[in-house]
Design a protein around this motif. Structure first.
Motif, PDB file in Angstrom:
ATOM      1  N   TYR A   1      30.032   5.844  13.744  1.00  0.00           N
ATOM      2  CA  TYR A   1      28.500   5.997  13.354  1.00  0.00           C
ATOM      3  C   TYR A   1      27.749   6.868  14.238  1.00  0.00           C
ATOM      4  N   PRO A   2      27.070   7.961  13.896  1.00  0.00           N
ATOM      5  CA  PRO A   2      26.163   8.695  14.662  1.00  0.00           C
ATOM      6  C   PRO A   2      24.966   7.822  15.439  1.00  0.00           C
ATOM      7  N   ASN A   3      24.873   8.333  16.613  1.00  0.00           N
ATOM      8  CA  ASN A   3      23.909   7.522  17.531  1.00  0.00           C
ATOM      9  C   ASN A   3      22.638   8.409  17.116  1.00  0.00           C
ATOM     10  N   TYR A   4      22.690   9.708  16.820  1.00  0.00           N
ATOM     11  CA  TYR A   4      21.469  10.594  16.370  1.00  0.00           C
ATOM     12  C   TYR A   4      21.638  11.384  15.156  1.00  0.00           C
ATOM     13  N   THR A   5      20.702  11.352  14.686  1.00  0.00           N
ATOM     14  CA  THR A   5      20.529  12.567  13.628  1.00  0.00           C
ATOM     15  C   THR A   5      20.793  14.017  14.370  1.00  0.00           C
ATOM     16  N   GLN A   6      21.130  14.798  13.227  1.00  0.00           N
ATOM     17  CA  GLN A   6      21.333  16.198  13.789  1.00  0.00           C
ATOM     18  C   GLN A   6      19.901  16.665  14.478  1.00  0.00           C
ATOM     19  N   GLN A   7      19.017  16.434  13.996  1.00  0.00           N
ATOM     20  CA  GLN A   7      17.736  16.894  14.491  1.00  0.00           C
ATOM     21  C   GLN A   7      17.494  16.409  15.902  1.00  0.00           C
ATOM     22  N   GLU A   8      17.786  14.781  15.841  1.00  0.00           N
ATOM     23  CA  GLU A   8      17.554  14.296  17.170  1.00  0.00           C
ATOM     24  C   GLU A   8      18.431  14.852  18.436  1.00  0.00           C
ATOM     25  N   PHE A   9      19.751  15.272  17.944  1.00  0.00           N
ATOM     26  CA  PHE A   9      20.543  15.592  18.790  1.00  0.00           C
ATOM     27  C   PHE A   9      20.146  16.971  19.348  1.00  0.00           C
ATOM     28  N   VAL A  10      19.795  17.791  18.349  1.00  0.00           N
ATOM     29  CA  VAL A  10      19.216  19.299  18.830  1.00  0.00           C
ATOM     30  C   VAL A  10      18.137  19.036  19.730  1.00  0.00           C
ATOM     31  N   SER A  11      17.101  18.403  19.468  1.00  0.00           N
ATOM     32  CA  SER A  11      15.891  17.784  20.485  1.00  0.00           C
ATOM     33  C   SER A  11      16.243  17.670  21.573  1.00  0.00           C
ATOM     34  N   GLN A  12      17.516  16.689  21.708  1.00  0.00           N
ATOM     35  CA  GLN A  12      17.841  16.150  22.934  1.00  0.00           C
ATOM     36  C   GLN A  12      18.466  17.258  23.831  1.00  0.00           C
ATOM     37  N   PHE A  13      19.443  18.017  23.283  1.00  0.00           N
ATOM     38  CA  PHE A  13      20.121  18.989  24.060  1.00  0.00           C
ATOM     39  C   PHE A  13      19.205  20.092  24.500  1.00  0.00           C
TER      40      PHE A  13
END
Length: 146
Positions: free
Chosen positions: A86-98
């Motif tokens: 299961y993903p821990n982040y949505t794609q947008q959340e991942f982009v925001s994080q990095f």
């Protein structure tokens, strides 16, 4: 969720999430993000999709998904004999994080240059926001060091 993403590489010449993930990692995450998050995904699901494109070994997909779990992009749940990812982040959340991590790193390691670059963008607000972010990071790191 408060996972610390394991992002140790940044390739400015690569497109999108490939700036911080390898090609296969990015391709797997894009497939996982294209599905409902609550559904979960197996290695076999991803292998069957990617095999036609890349002729990858099942074990290559399995080890890459395991590495994505170690980087905290995926979480694994064992159901009977099957591992469901299961993903821990949505794609947008991942982009925001990095993006946040990269900006934070630039502010910490190249404070003057980063603030100057924001100022040259023609936006006083951006430079001012960057200064506030640097102050916030400095305060937070001070608290962690206590």
């Amino acid at each position: 969720m408060t996972f610390e993403l394991d992002i140790s590489v940044f390739r400015p010449d690569r497109p999108g999430i490939r700036k911080v993930l390898g090609d296969l990692e990015a391709e797997i995450m894009e497939e996982i993000w294209s599905r409902p998050a609550e559904q979960g995904t197996t290695v076999r699901d991803i292998f069957e999709i990617l095999y036609d494109r890349r002729r990858l070994a099942y074990t290559t997909v399995m080890s890459t998904m395991s590495r994505l779990a170690k980087k905290h992009l995926l979480r694994v749940v064992k159901q009977e004999q099957t591992y469901i990812y299961y993903p821990n982040y949505t794609q947008q959340e991942f982009v925001s994080q990095f993006v946040g991590r990269i900006v934070e790193d630039l502010l910490i390691n190249f404070t003057g240059e980063t603030l100057s670059a924001f100022g040259k963008q023609g936006s006083f607000t951006s430079a001012e926001q960057a200064r506030h972010k640097l102050d916030e990071i400095t305060r937070q790191r001070g608290k962690e060091g206590e």
